[in-house]
Write an enzyme that holds these catalytic residues in place. Structure first.
Site, short mmCIF file in Angstrom:
data_model
loop_
_atom_site.label_atom_id
_atom_site.label_comp_id
_atom_site.label_asym_id
_atom_site.label_seq_id
_atom_site.Cartn_x
_atom_site.Cartn_y
_atom_site.Cartn_z
N PRO A 72 0.81 -1.23 0.00
CA PRO A 72 0.00 0.00 0.00
C PRO A 72 0.83 1.27 0.00
CG PRO A 72 -0.94 -1.60 1.51
CD PRO A 72 0.38 -2.16 1.06
N CYS A 73 0.33 2.28 -0.73
CA CYS A 73 1.11 3.50 -0.94
C CYS A 73 0.62 4.68 -0.12
CB CYS A 73 1.06 3.89 -2.42
SG CYS A 73 -0.58 4.43 -2.99
N GLN A 74 -0.50 4.54 0.60
CA GLN A 74 -1.13 5.72 1.21
C GLN A 74 -0.16 6.55 2.05
OE1 GLN A 74 -2.54 2.65 1.00
NE2 GLN A 74 -4.71 2.71 1.50
N LEU A 76 3.00 6.77 1.82
CA LEU A 76 4.18 7.21 1.08
C LEU A 76 3.85 8.25 0.02
CD1 LEU A 76 5.79 3.69 0.57
CD2 LEU A 76 6.69 5.49 2.04
N ASN A 117 5.80 0.74 -5.95
CA ASN A 117 5.11 1.75 -5.15
C ASN A 117 5.25 3.12 -5.81
OD1 ASN A 117 3.88 3.07 -2.74
ND2 ASN A 117 4.29 1.07 -1.82
#
EC number: 2.1.1.37
Length: 372
Positions: A72-74, A76, A117
């Site tokens: 998950p990228c939230q 970053l 990512n």
């Protein structure tokens, strides 16, 4: 046939990109709706809805050539809260890597580990999150490198992503697969700066992967737009007029230019809050006419869904982008089965990896590495 495991699998877009010559031994995603879509397209055998924190090496049977993880990228991303790898979402990197360490202890080390990512990974916490990932590769016995790929090289969507690729130290590297120095376009200035900040011990294990650029893309944004879309309706003339009223003179000039182009033009529209001449915040509609769509994003976190403005001479129409169009922007063919619910389908595609990018990396890097 090469084998792989797919963590944070979503709808299986990495699997789609790898292609039929790759056998999936394991896949997971804690989102049950995404798991349902994965099963709809790929069957029930390999996918589990276990959270990665609950996954162990015993869930994976056999020897794995490649592990893919689009974690998950939230935390970053620019839209996130800046928590980085300490955050609730992006912090799942650590339990994922725990599974890797278990496989290593069992002498089942994956030959290749790929992490995908957002570019914020390079700068999160002043680069410390990127350095932490690099140290994980180093400590686990992998040489590693990274490439930044804009999906617009392959599909009509602007979508830049970081791909970190680690290879077991005991696998010989064909000299054609590495470069002594960074090469554009995949080794960007931002990536080079992050690599320069690695400590010397870690930097010794970093390699510049030598990946060829793809042929010129011949599909434009307008090419993937449906004349008779399903799941969305065309706006009324009044709604389209209201959208135009929200535009600044500069954006209206873009519409005028599109009308004079003597061909159908498709623009992506986003509604933004901007300051007017008096400093007051007002809603504006901003349009971009090019051969690419803006980056698809999931609806959560305040990211807006794309509105299309289709200009054909004096005829101007608008509507939301359809879910089939979003799937095409991710490089999925029209046989890919999407959820019937619009928001679920939009979330599925907006949270995925572009399949042709995966295929390009597999053809020019993963498969040569495994055959050398």
């Amino acid at each position: 046939m090469s084998t792989f495991a797919e963590f944070f699998a979503g709808g299986g877009m990495a699997r789609s990109g790898l292609g039929p010559d790759w056998a999936c031994l394991f896949a997971n995603d804690k989102d049950k709706k995404k798991v349902a879509s994965y099963q709809l397209n790929w069957g029930n055998a390999e996918i589990t809805d276990k959270d990665v924190k609950e996954v162990s090496s015993t869930d994976i049977i056999g020897e794995i050539d490649l592990v893919w993880a689009s974690f998950p990228c939230q935390d970053l991303s620019l839209a996130g809260g800046g928590a980085g790898l300490k955050g609730e979402h992006s912090g799942t990197f650590y339990p994922f890597w725990k599974v890797i360490e278990q496989l290593i202890l069992e002498e089942r080390s994956p030959k290749i580990i790929v992490l995908e990512n957002v570019l914020g990974t390079l700068s999160s916490h002043d680069g410390e999150d990127f350095r932490a990932i690099c140290r994980s590769y180093k400590k686990s016995g992998y040489c590693f490198g990274a490439v930044v790929v804009d999906a617009s090289l392959f599909v009509p969507q602007s979508r830049k992503r970081l791909f970190m690729i680690g290879v077991k130290n005991d696998i010989g590297l064909n000299e054609a697969l590495v470069s002594p120095e960074p090469i554009e376009p995949f080794h960007t200035k931002r990536l080079r700066q992050a690599v320069n900040q690695l400590d010397p011990n870690c930097r010794d294990s970093f390699v510049w992967w030598n990946v060829p650029t793809p042929p010129h893309r011949n599909v434009t944004f307008a090419d993937i737009i449906e004349d008779r879309p399903t799941g969305v309706v065309w706006h009324s003339e009044a709604e389209t007029a209201r959208l135009l009223e929200l535009m600044t003179p500069v954006n209206l000039a873009k519409v005028t230019a599109a009308q004079r182009s003597e061909r159908r033009m498709v623009g992506g529209v986003y509604r933004r809050m901007r300051k007017d001449a008096d400093g007051n915040k007002v809603q504006r509609a901003e349009v971009q006419f090019s051969d690419v769509a803006g980056c698809l994003r999931t609806p959560r976190g305040g990211s807006s869904r794309q509105t299309l403005l289709i200009v054909d001479g004096q005829n101007i129409r608008s509507r939301l982008i359809s879910t089939r169009e979003t799937a095409r922007l991710m490089g999925l063919d029209d046989t890919y089965k999407l959820p019937e619910n619009y928001n679920e389908a939009y979330h599925l595609t907006g949270d995925g990896v572009v399949a042709p990018v995966v295929r390009h990396l597999a053809h020019h890097l993963f498969e040569p590495l495994l055959s050398y």
